[in-house]
Design a protein around this motif. Structure first.
Motif, PDB file in Angstrom:
ATOM      1  N   ALA A 165       5.369  -7.862  -8.415  1.00  0.00           N
ATOM      2  CA  ALA A 165       4.255  -6.916  -8.597  1.00  0.00           C
ATOM      3  C   ALA A 165       2.920  -7.620  -8.400  1.00  0.00           C
ATOM      4  N   TRP A 166       2.789  -8.844  -8.913  1.00  0.00           N
ATOM      5  CA  TRP A 166       1.541  -9.600  -8.709  1.00  0.00           C
ATOM      6  C   TRP A 166       1.316  -9.900  -7.220  1.00  0.00           C
ATOM      7  N   VAL A 167       2.389 -10.287  -6.546  1.00  0.00           N
ATOM      8  CA  VAL A 167       2.279 -10.559  -5.110  1.00  0.00           C
ATOM      9  C   VAL A 167       1.881  -9.284  -4.368  1.00  0.00           C
TER      10      VAL A 167
ATOM     11  N   ALA B 244       0.268  -6.721  -5.559  1.00  0.00           N
ATOM     12  CA  ALA B 244      -1.129  -6.393  -5.882  1.00  0.00           C
ATOM     13  C   ALA B 244      -2.079  -7.286  -5.088  1.00  0.00           C
ATOM     14  N   PHE B 245      -1.736  -8.559  -4.978  1.00  0.00           N
ATOM     15  CA  PHE B 245      -2.578  -9.481  -4.208  1.00  0.00           C
ATOM     16  C   PHE B 245      -2.619  -9.084  -2.737  1.00  0.00           C
TER      17      PHE B 245
ATOM     18  N   TRP C 288      11.010 -11.028 -15.055  1.00  0.00           N
ATOM     19  CA  TRP C 288      10.032 -12.008 -14.574  1.00  0.00           C
ATOM     20  C   TRP C 288       9.901 -11.950 -13.050  1.00  0.00           C
TER      21      TRP C 288
ATOM     22  N   ALA D 298       7.950  -8.856 -12.218  1.00  0.00           N
ATOM     23  CA  ALA D 298       6.522  -9.037 -12.520  1.00  0.00           C
ATOM     24  C   ALA D 298       5.855  -9.898 -11.452  1.00  0.00           C
ATOM     25  N   ALA D 299       6.532 -10.949 -11.043  1.00  0.00           N
ATOM     26  CA  ALA D 299       5.970 -11.808 -10.001  1.00  0.00           C
ATOM     27  C   ALA D 299       5.825 -11.031  -8.696  1.00  0.00           C
TER      28      ALA D 299
END
Length: 115
Positions: free
Chosen positions: A94-96, A98-99, A88, A91-92
């Motif tokens: 990775a989202w950061v 990507a943003f 988790w 994944a978080a």
């Protein structure tokens, strides 16, 4: 040695199987027949006791194995839960990332007037 002890020694030497055959053939009568039947019964009783002891030992071993397996599974579950938490977090992150990459692309586009 008594006659009965001599007879038991003879029974030991010929073995259970042959004693059963001789009893079924009526080789012995009266006392010897009774002694032979008693000897066989005592052998069966010993066999049952040995089997019960073996069963108890196997049950104890199985119980110990089950306890060890339970401990291993408990540890495995703990590792899996930790891995889930790490997944988790990854994944978080990775989202950061990507943003931030998208935001950087927008900033670069605005600065270079790519629109």
């Amino acid at each position: 040695m008594s006659e009965q002890e001599d007879f038991f020694f003879e029974l030991e030497s010929i073995g259970e199987g042959d004693v059963r055959v001789k009893l079924s053939q009526g080789v012995w009568a009266n006392r010897r027949k009774s002694w032979a039947e008693g000897w066989l019964q005592s052998r069966m009783d010993l066999g049952l006791k040995a089997r019960a002891a073996l069963d108890l030992s196997l049950a104890a071993d199985s119980n110990a194995t089950a306890r060890e397996t339970n401990l291993i599974l408990h540890d495995t579950l703990h590792v899996a839960k930790s891995a889930k938490g790490a997944a988790w977090v990854a994944a978080a992150a990775a989202w950061v990332a990507a943003f931030v990459a998208m935001l950087s692309a927008v900033v670069v586009c605005i600065q270079t007037k790519c629109y």
